[in-house]
Structures are given as C-alpha cells and as structure tokens.
Design an enzyme around this catalytic site. Structure first.
Site, short mmCIF file in Angstrom:
data_model
loop_
_atom_site.label_atom_id
_atom_site.label_comp_id
_atom_site.label_asym_id
_atom_site.label_seq_id
_atom_site.Cartn_x
_atom_site.Cartn_y
_atom_site.Cartn_z
N GLU A 1 25.53 72.95 85.36
CA GLU A 1 25.88 71.74 84.62
C GLU A 1 24.86 70.65 84.94
O GLU A 1 24.57 70.40 86.11
CB GLU A 1 27.28 71.25 84.98
CG GLU A 1 27.70 70.07 84.12
CD GLU A 1 29.12 69.58 84.39
OE1 GLU A 1 29.50 68.57 83.80
OE2 GLU A 1 29.83 70.20 85.20
N GLY A 19 28.95 66.99 94.23
CA GLY A 19 30.01 67.23 95.19
C GLY A 19 30.54 68.64 95.09
O GLY A 19 30.76 69.32 96.10
N ALA A 20 30.71 69.11 93.85
CA ALA A 20 31.23 70.45 93.61
C ALA A 20 31.09 70.76 92.14
O ALA A 20 30.83 69.87 91.32
CB ALA A 20 32.68 70.57 94.06
N MET A 21 31.31 72.03 91.78
CA MET A 21 31.17 72.45 90.39
C MET A 21 32.29 73.41 90.03
O MET A 21 32.55 74.39 90.72
CB MET A 21 29.80 73.12 90.18
CG MET A 21 29.56 73.56 88.76
SD MET A 21 29.62 72.17 87.59
CE MET A 21 30.25 73.00 86.14
N ASN A 64 32.84 75.82 87.94
CA ASN A 64 32.60 77.08 87.25
C ASN A 64 33.86 77.93 87.19
O ASN A 64 34.58 78.08 88.18
CB ASN A 64 31.52 77.89 87.98
CG ASN A 64 30.35 77.05 88.41
OD1 ASN A 64 29.65 76.46 87.60
ND2 ASN A 64 30.16 76.95 89.72
N GLU A 77 38.25 69.87 91.17
CA GLU A 77 37.60 71.04 90.57
C GLU A 77 38.63 72.05 90.08
O GLU A 77 38.43 72.69 89.04
CB GLU A 77 36.64 71.69 91.58
CG GLU A 77 35.58 70.76 92.13
CD GLU A 77 34.80 70.00 91.08
OE1 GLU A 77 34.57 70.54 89.98
OE2 GLU A 77 34.41 68.85 91.34
N HIS A 95 40.03 71.00 86.74
CA HIS A 95 39.08 71.23 85.63
C HIS A 95 39.35 72.56 84.92
O HIS A 95 38.89 72.74 83.79
CB HIS A 95 37.65 71.25 86.16
CG HIS A 95 36.94 69.94 86.03
ND1 HIS A 95 36.96 69.18 84.89
CD2 HIS A 95 36.13 69.27 86.91
CE1 HIS A 95 36.22 68.10 85.06
NE2 HIS A 95 35.72 68.12 86.28
N GLU A 130 35.68 64.52 82.57
CA GLU A 130 35.57 63.92 83.90
C GLU A 130 36.54 62.75 84.10
O GLU A 130 37.18 62.65 85.15
CB GLU A 130 34.13 63.48 84.16
CG GLU A 130 33.14 64.62 84.23
CD GLU A 130 33.46 65.65 85.30
OE1 GLU A 130 34.31 65.38 86.17
OE2 GLU A 130 32.86 66.75 85.26
#
Length: 867
Positions: free
Chosen positions: A125, A265-267, A269, A302, A305, A324
């Site tokens: 991303e 910070g994080a993703m 996926n 996360e 999400h 977001e």
C-alpha cells in the site's frame, strides 16, 4: 538543477481501468538478489470503460517474457517505456503470463518485496505491488490471488501469504513450497508475502457463530514471549467487532508478522498483517504503558480493516479516508471500551490538535478527501486518519449509536466486495436512517482548514431565558468559496450548584444561529462542544472565573479537562508577550490555587488527574502565534511548570509517594494511571530548586521494575539537565543495547533535549552502532524527534538544525523517499518563523528542491512549503 515538476493526479480525471484482472496466480522463487516472479492472469475488458490499450504498472523490474493466450509476444507486440508495460491490441478476454526478476536485497524503499534483516516481506500500500510484477496496480482492480512460494527450506522454513494454505511440499535442491489461496477478491495493495526462519505463538478464537479461527503471530526467534499482549489484543478485537458491529472474521487463519524495517505502523493485508515490530513486541521490562496501549490500538485497527478496508475498499486513493477515517474511529471506540473512555477521548483530541490542527493550518493543508496529489504516500496524514475519524464520530453523534450501527449494516449489505467512494458510505448511512440529509455535512469531506466556532451567551433573568449564539467561520487558508458546515455541538448548561440544567446536541448549519432555552431559573454557565463533538477551534465569552468553575464542576470529563487547558494556554500566551519584552514573569495566584485543587481532589482518578496536570505543549502554543517565538515559548513553559512545582511541592511529593502499583506490574487502567501520575509528579519535582528532591529520579531509575518508570526517570533527568543524566544514559545503554526497540527510546529522549549540546549529541548518535538510517524506526526516533519535538534546537539561530535535516533528507531520499518526505514536513512553519530564521530555512529548502533526481515525495512537500 531539477526543473520538471512531477505530474499532478486529479480526482476529476478519474476513469475506470480499460481492463480488469479476474484472477492472478503467482509463483515466487525467492532469492536475495534475483527473485523470479511468474504471474498468470485472467483479464477481461472492463464494462463501461473507454476503449484503449492494456496498461500495466511496473517499477524496478527486469522483464523476461510476456505470453498471451499461450503465445510468446515479441518486442513489437508491446511497449516497455518507463514504468509502464503497454499492450495495444489486447482482446476482450485473455490469459496473460509474465516473467520478471527483482532484487529484494537492494530494495531500501521498503515498498514491494524487500528484505528486513533475514526476512523477506512486502509492503504494497499504496503502489508497491508494481515493484513485484507488472499489474493494473490500482485499488479498483480487484482479483482473486493464489501464490506459490518457493524457497530454501533451511533458510526460510516459514512461507506465508494471503488466505488459506492449500498445498505444501519439498522440492529438489533443498527447496520447499507452500501454496496459498485467498477466496476473496482484493486489490493488489492488500497482497502480502513473508518468508523467514521465524518464531511464533499460536492461539485460536471461536466466533459467535461457532467457527474456530487459528491465530498466529510470527517474530524473530527469541521474541516469542513479547507477543502475548499482541495476541490478547487480537482476541479482544475480534470479540469486540462481533459484539459492537456483528462482524466476524471470514478466513480460517489470521496471521501477524513483526518486522523491524517498516515504513508504517502496520498493514492490514488480507489474513496476513505485517507489523512494525514496535506495535507487536512488548513486556513490562522493555515496553512502556504507552507502548502496550499503542499495540492494543494498532492491533485492533488492522484487524478492523478486514471489513472496513478489505471487504469494502477504496475506488481510488482520493477515497483513502473512507477506510482509514472509519477504521481509526472504530479503533478509538475499541480502546475506549477496553480502557477509560474519558482518558481515550482526551488523548485522541490531544493528538489531533498536536498534529492535525497544525497540518490544517500549514502549507500542506488538505481536506480529508483531497482533489489532487503528486505522490499518494504523502497523504497518509493525520488529516486523512484522525480528522477523518472525527467526521465519522460526528455522523454517529447526529444519528445516535443505534442509527450509526444501522448505517454500518446497510453499508456492508450494499457494498460488500466492492471498491467504493465516500459518497457511497454516506448514502448507506442516509438510507438506513430515514434518508437523513447529509447534503451540507459533506462539506467536511471537501473543505480544508480547521473551522472556528464562537459561542456567546445571554441570560434573561426576568423571562428565565438563556440564549446561546453560535457562529462559525473559516480559517485564512480555507477555500475562498467555503460553505458553512453542518456540525453537531454538544452543550450543557450548568447551574451554580455544579449540576446540569440541560444537556443536548445542537445542530449548527448556518454561519450564525441562535438557540433559545426556556425555563432556566438560574443563570447557567455554558459547557460548549462537550466530548469535543465537532473538530473546531472554539472561543467563548466565558470569563477566567467561569473556566475555573468548569474545571471544578463540569460533568463532561473532556470539557473539565479542556477548561484547564484554556486557562493555561491564555496565561502562557500572555506570559510569552512579557518574555518578548523582557518583562518579569509572574503566574496568576488564582491559577496556582486552581492547579492545587486539581492535585488535591481525591474524587478524580489518577489517569484523569495526570492528564489534567498537563499544561499545553510548545506545539499547541506555537499554533496560537502569528510569528513563532521558540525560545520564549520554551522559557515560559518551563517557568510555569517550575512555579507550580515550587508552590505545590509537598502535595506533589505526597502524590508521588502514594503510588499504589506495588511491586507486581499490572496492565490495567488504574495501574497505568497511577504510574502516569507518579511520573508527572516526578517531572515537576525535578524542577524544584535545592537538593530536597534531587535524588528522586536516579533512585527511581535504579529501582524501576518496568520500562514506564525507568524511561520516565531517564527522561526527567535529561529534560532537567540533571547531573546524573550521563551516568543514567550510560547505564541504560549498557543494559539495553541489544534491544533495538529500547534503543529507539534511548535515541529519542536525547534528541528532544532543548539543551544546546543536543545538536552535537545527535551527530554523535548517528555514528553509534545502534543507529541504522535504513531502519525507519531509528530515523524517526533520532532525526524525526529532533525535527518534530525539539523546536528550540531545530530552529537554532545559527541555522545548523535546518542544514542538518536538509542534508539528511537528501541522503534518505535516495534510499527511502517516504522517510525523507516526513522529515521535509518539519519545515512546514517556514512562513511563521522569525525573519532571520526564515532566510536560513529558505536557503536549505531551495537547495533541496534544486537537487537532481529529487523524489516526487519530497518535491511535493517542499514545493508546497515554498509556495
């Protein structure tokens, strides 16, 4: 000299892609410097799109072959120019196979597939997948992914990707493979791959419907014991989302991998979250309470999400706040339910004001739904995230909690599995709530700048009538054609006995509006914008004594805290004017007494008391100055803290010694509040002249059984320029030098010292073996803190701070443009610095923007600052 400006991308020019990928099968042969990527895609012409060629994105790729429907294409069948692979005569439906190689070890941008230490990992991303293979790399192209990973079994026994594992086995030459299949369509930015020799902890979660989900967290071997808080946070997140929004996880396995080298910070996926290790690894000895709190929040963010971002994603990157802003709101609500709601709300608003209000007033100001960008990575901002969350919160305020839940249910009913716009979210909220009219509310999405709200009250004693006039206006940098906002303003009318006479939500829709309250038998004091119901800058006609009354009596915890901040800010701004004129500084006795009442009030809990003890930061005071006086601001803030410390030293010492956490470390809101209060008291006591409290910090540092107290004491010694700080810094280094996350704290506390020696300290720390400029966390800890927090030294009269950061961002720009642009944002106050500093800062910025090969990331930020 750099002369060509990067292309500006415009929302108004959005067009559907000519083609869509239905499925993509990847085979990834992992090697450090020459990883082979084989992709096989089923592609169709996009219904409703304009006729045109198939255009695939690709960066830093070595193309080997292109095969269409089994036929190898020659150079004349396609064009490879710059970052685009174009096939002009593609049929309406076909299979396309591409082979290319990449060099993960050389990829220091940390986008696409790269090495973090000995681990292969990805960050796609927003546009990283094009660094893996040629693809229609945009969020509205959603496909089903299958990945076969092949690697050396000894070096990389763990092979992970999205979805569920469907096959695995050994191959010749010491290789092995695992095949992963994700049954859900997703855009390429949600693709993930990890390979390494990793440690792990495992658990399960049983959903409300009775399904058992496997939970796995991976990390460097030896850090497994530091993953348990993250695992508990994940389980809490899953349960909370089921209870609050009825949303269950949809795969058989949920995985998190912690890596050191990570830009964000994080993703999120799908099924395979990749995290900055700072948001996974924690134990009481190496992590602070703030670290534990942050881990819980980011783990939740996360996970949430999965539905708000993955199942429903963005049509294009202009819609970024769709996922977001909504998900930040969800993680804030989660944190509120897991901890103290009032503390969470105050801390969220403090963070918003510190970062987003400053951003909204500066040269990079943009609405939560921008209309243009050069580099989308520059728009992962506090405006998109935190202001976006405030907009979602206002929707809930207008509709009520139940109405908002209905809207969320309708959103998933209408748009599950699609890439949509902010308008679609608003539509779902409206139709689920009797077609609620959001027409004017949409201005929050399209207008930049922080709105100004003024409240004027009038009491008619004869008719027992109270009139509140609310006026909204726009900041100077707002659009010239700015339109009034539809804002919910929570209001309480408080009687002389401190009890609420009224508590309601007013809806302000015009520039000026009167609200009349009848049958108000006594003159009330108005508590405006309770719970920070609208993200505005508020001014009122309340007197100093009125604010003191609210500090003592307001039933709304946020506004009780806010009253203390309003009083403190005005006092300090007045003192800055005196400091500029070299006048003697004196602190109002009423304020000193009111502060003492907060300290002595046994009815408020420790966490809220610790927050209420805080006075506005230098950054908040800078926002209120047309021309920023860095030295005077720091001088005044230190004077106020020192005066309060001297006046209330006995009470502060009593509070410090009353810390009831004991020897057993507990991670609960009460214990965290007690430690926060203890360290706030220590910070003030260190400013008291004489030797009476001199040894407190070092004693705490040596006896600390947790990082909150150990780092708290170290920070106090550095900020107070204690004679013990050198010994403490050396002891801390010796104890923790093998722990990268702790060394980040060690770097950060030294970078924020306003002492003149800090500049030389930063240069020295850059040469220390613990520092590595290719690791974003280390850059953020040292240079990032120096720029963002140490305003006195960054804005040193010699200009040395500007030159240092300009030099470093140019060096970083060649490795990691995202990190370089973050440093460039530190120059955002150019137009409000004193003239002598402006000239020095401008010299460095002009040097930066004239540099050959400058990334569009840095060019966009610097050009806006100079504009």
């Amino acid at each position: 000299m750099k002369t060509d400006a990067p292309k500006v991308i415009k929302l108004s020019e959005y067009k559907k892609p000519n083609y869509m990928v239905l499925t993509i099968d990847l085979v990834v042969h992992l090697e450090n410097t020459e990883t082979l990527i084989q992709s096989k895609m089923k592609i169709i012409k996009n219904d409703g799109a304009e006729m045109g060629p198939l255009v695939l994105n690709g960066e830093e790729l070595n193309l080997k072959s292109v095969v269409m429907n089994g036929k190898k294409l020659s150079g004349g069948d396609y064009n490879l120019e710059g970052d685009l692979l174009t096939i002009n005569d593609a049929p309406s439906e076909f299979t396309l196979e591409i082979e290319n190689t990449i060099n993960p070890e050389a990829n220091k941008t940390l986008d696409g597939l790269y090495k973090s230490g000995s681990i292969f990992c990805t960050q796609n991303e927003p546009e990283g997948f094009r660094r893996i293979t040629y693809y229609i790399d945009r969020p509205d192209n959603m496909a089903k992914f299958t990945t076969k990973i092949i690697a050396d079994k000894k070096l990389y026994p763990i092979l992970l990707s999205n979805g569920n594992p469907i096959a695995r086995g050994d191959l010749e030459g010491g290789l092995h493979f695992v095949t992963w299949e994700d049954p859900f369509k997703k855009p390429s930015y949600l693709y993930a791959l990890v390979a390494g020799d990793l440690g792990s902890i495992k658990d399960t979660h049983k959903t409300t419907s009775g399904r058992t989900v496997a939970l796995e967290i991976y990390c460097d071997k030896g850090n497994e014991d530091k993953c348990h808080h993250a695992m508990e946070s994940l389980k809490k997140s899953m349960k909370w989302d089921e209870d609050r929004f009825g949303l269950e996880y949809d795969l058989d396995i949920y995985m998190i991998v912690a890596v050191d080298a990570f830009n964000m910070g994080a993703m999120e996926n799908k099924g395979l979250n990749i995290f900055n290790s700072a948001y996974v690894l924690a134990d009481q000895k190496s992590a602070t309470d703030a670290n534990f709190y942050g881990i819980e929040s980011v783990i939740g963010h996360e996970y949430f999400h999965n539905w708000t971002g993955n199942r429903i994603t963005c049509r294009d990157w202009f819609q970024l706040t769709l996922k977001e802003g909504l998900t930040v709101f969800r993680d804030q609500e989660f944190s509120s339910d897991m901890n103290s709601r009032k503390v969470e709300r105050i801390q969220s608003v403090q963070a918003l004001r510190a970062a987003q209000f400053a951003e909204d007033a500066g040269p990079t100001s943009h609405p939560i739904k921008p209309e243009t960008y050069m580099e989308i990575n520059n728009f992962y901002t506090s405006t998109i995230y935190e202001k976006g969350a405030e907009v979602i919160r206002m929707i809930q305020t207008l509709l009520g909690v139940d109405g908002f839940r209905k809207g969320m249910d309708k959103y998933f009913e209408l748009f599950d599995g699609q890439a949509v716009r902010t308008e679609d979210f608003i539509h779902a909220m409206s139709v689920a709530n009797n077609n609620f009219d959001f027409t004017q509310f949409k201005n929050w999405y399209n207008q930049n700048g922080t709105p100004l709200l003024n409240a004027i009250s009038k009491y008619d004693e004869a008719n027992k009538r109270f009139t509140l006039t609310l006026k909204q206006s726009f900041p100077l940098n707002a659009p010239k054609d700015a339109k009034p906002y539809h804002m919910p303003v929570k209001v309480g009318l408080i009687g002389p006995d401190g009890k609420d006479l009224k508590n309601t939500v007013l809806e302000l829709k015009t520039l000026s509006q009167e609200f009349v309250f009848e049958n108000i038998n006594v003159k009330p004091i108005a508590s405006i914008n309770r719970d920070f119901s609208a993200p505005v800058k508020l001014t009122t006609d309340l007197s100093f004594d009125d604010q003191l009354f609210l500090m003592a009596n307001d039933a709304d915890a946020f506004n009780r805290f806010e009253a203390s901040q309003v009083v403190s800010l005005q006092i300090m701004l007045d003192l800055i004017e005196k400091a500029k004129a070299n006048k003697t500084l004196e602190l109002d006795s009423k304020y000193i007494a009111a502060y003492g009442k907060i300290l002595a009030d046994s009815s408020i809990d420790e966490a809220f008391k610790a927050l209420s003890m805080s006075i506005p930061s230098e950054g908040i005071m800078h926002q209120e100055q047309a021309e920023i006086y860095y030295l005077e601001t720091e001088q005044v803030r230190t004077f106020v803290k020192k005066t309060l410390a001297h006046a209330h030293q006995e009470t502060l010492f009593k509070l410090y010694k009353s810390d009831g956490t004991g020897s057993v470390y507990k991670l609960d809101p009460k214990s965290m509040g007690q430690r926060d209060l203890k360290n706030k008291c220590l910070d003030l006591l260190a400013l008291v002249d004489g030797d009476i409290y001199k040894s407190l910090s070092m004693d705490q540092f040596k006896s600390a059984t947790n990082m909150t107290d150990e780092l708290g004491a170290l920070t106090v010694m550095i900020n107070a320029n204690s004679s013990d700080k050198a010994e403490a810094l050396s002891a801390f280094y010796t104890k923790w030098k093998s722990e990268t996350l702790v060394m980040q704290k060690w770097l950060g506390v030294q970078a924020i010292s306003s002492d003149d020696s800090t500049y030389e300290t930063v240069l020295k720390l850059e040469k220390d073996s613990v520092y590595d400029r290719t690791i974003p966390n280390l850059v953020r800890s040292l240079l990032g803190q120096f720029v963002a927090t140490n305003k006195v030294q960054f804005n040193h009269s010699s200009g040395r701070g500007y030159k240092l950061i300009a030099d470093r961002l140019l060096e970083l720009d060649k490795l990691n443009p995202q990190m370089a642009s973050r440093l460039a944002s530190g120059f955002k106050d150019l137009k409000r610095t004193p003239k002598n500093l402006q000239a020095l800062m401008k010299t460095e910025l002009e040097r930066v923007i004239k540099t050959d090969g400058l990334s569009k990331n840095v060019f966009e930020i610097v050009s806006k600052i100079l504009a």
